[in-house]
Design an enzyme around this catalytic site. Structure first.
Site, PDB file in Angstrom:
ATOM      1  N   PRO A   2       3.911 -39.789  15.714  1.00 28.16           N
ATOM      2  CA  PRO A   2       4.034 -40.044  17.159  1.00 28.16           C
ATOM      3  C   PRO A   2       4.809 -38.922  17.840  1.00 28.16           C
ATOM      4  O   PRO A   2       5.893 -38.558  17.413  1.00 28.16           O
ATOM      5  CB  PRO A   2       4.826 -41.361  17.222  1.00 28.16           C
ATOM      6  CG  PRO A   2       4.738 -41.957  15.862  1.00 28.16           C
ATOM      7  CD  PRO A   2       4.577 -40.810  14.906  1.00 28.16           C
ATOM      8  N   GLU A   3       4.211 -38.352  18.881  1.00 29.68           N
ATOM      9  CA  GLU A   3       4.845 -37.280  19.644  1.00 29.68           C
ATOM     10  C   GLU A   3       5.327 -37.845  20.983  1.00 29.68           C
ATOM     11  O   GLU A   3       5.131 -39.016  21.276  1.00 29.68           O
ATOM     12  CB  GLU A   3       3.848 -36.141  19.866  1.00 29.68           C
ATOM     13  CG  GLU A   3       3.360 -35.480  18.578  1.00 29.68           C
ATOM     14  CD  GLU A   3       4.423 -34.594  17.937  1.00 29.68           C
ATOM     15  OE1 GLU A   3       5.509 -34.429  18.534  1.00 29.68           O
ATOM     16  OE2 GLU A   3       4.167 -34.083  16.842  1.00 29.68           O
TER      17      GLU A   3
END
Ligand SMILES: [Zn+2]
Length: 270
Positions: A2-3
């Site tokens: 997850p960014e």
């Protein structure tokens, strides 16, 4: 992984249902995340009302008044609402139960995520040294240029350094450099002020577009490089080695920098 856009999309999804709700119970099925979930998490938080939920870099900060809960999704974590009576699956490690019956659930197969608390978020060691948020006015061309002039490293590695600016992950770094017309291996200190103006604007544009795409589709998708991205994110260079540039048709090149893949167009990026 997850960014920033995925974490921001998560925040926007959670906030309307949780703000103003009082936590009634925490269930920790497996405390062995990146750091152990503290034994006294429930003592600190149960009975408290969630005032707000903010994001700092890729950390979610749950504001329970005197105490802040810090959540990081690590490599594979996700937060979602469990249905009434929905049994926990193998990798569902933590539940938060609220006074209206809502259950928030953390799933993290690889267990690189974190759930911690602090009474002083400003000075917490995970947060105190983070650079500015990329979507704020603090991150602008003048700031980026000043940071670049002090560094010999390649520009891609500089914009991925959380002490320079938070939340610019590998996909978004490659895409931003394409939009700014800058090769990823360029020494940061060689960038002109106009180049920094283009790059700061490109970073904001790429992240904003990704957040918008995340809002319309929460289905994640694994690229051939093994990194998670959003299926609807239309990349210009990332994961497109050998394919024609969408602007000029030159084949996209792939190089490795700091053990991470970088992609660029040798014609559009000089
Ligand atoms: Zn091109």
């Amino acid at each position: 992984m997850p960014e920033l856009p995925e974490v921001e999309t998560t925040r926007l999804g959670l906030l309307p249902r949780l703000q103003g709700r009082t936590l009634t119970r925490i269930v920790v099925r497996n405390p062995r995340l990146r750091w152990p979930v503290p034994d006294d998490l429930g003592v600190k938080l149960v009975g408290q009302t969630l005032r707000g939920l903010v994001r700092r870099g890729k950390y979610l900060l749950f504001d329970f008044g005197a105490t802040t809960q810090i959540v990081h999704l690590g490599m594979s974590g996700s937060l979602r609402f469990a249905g009434p009576g929905e049994p926990a699956a193998l990798h569902d490690h933590v539940d938060w139960l609220f006074d209206d019956g809502t259950t928030l659930r953390l799933r993290d197969p690889r267990r690189f995520g974190a759930v911690l608390w602090t009474d002083d978020a400003t000075h917490h060691p995970l947060l105190a040294h983070l650079g500015p948020e990329p979507l704020t006015a603090e991150f602008d061309a003048a700031y980026l240029h000043a940071q670049c002039q002090r560094r010999n490293a390649a520009i891609k590695q500089v914009i991925m350094d959380a002490q320079v600016v938070v939340g610019v992950g590998n996909i978004y770094a490659s895409e931003s450099l394409f939009h700014a017309g800058i090769r990823p291996a360029t020494a940061a200190r060689r960038l002109s002020r106009p180049a920094c103006t283009r790059l700061a604007a490109a970073i904001k544009q790429v992240l904003t577009a990704a957040i918008a795409a995340g809002g319309s589709s929460l289905r994640d998708y694994v690229h051939s490089s093994g990194e998670l991205g959003y299926f609807q994110l239309q990349t210009r260079v990332y994961d497109r080695a050998g394919l024609p540039c969408k602007t000029c048709a030159t084949p996209i090149r792939r190089i490795v920098q700091g053990q991470r893949a970088s992609f660029y167009c040798p014609t559009c990026q000089r």
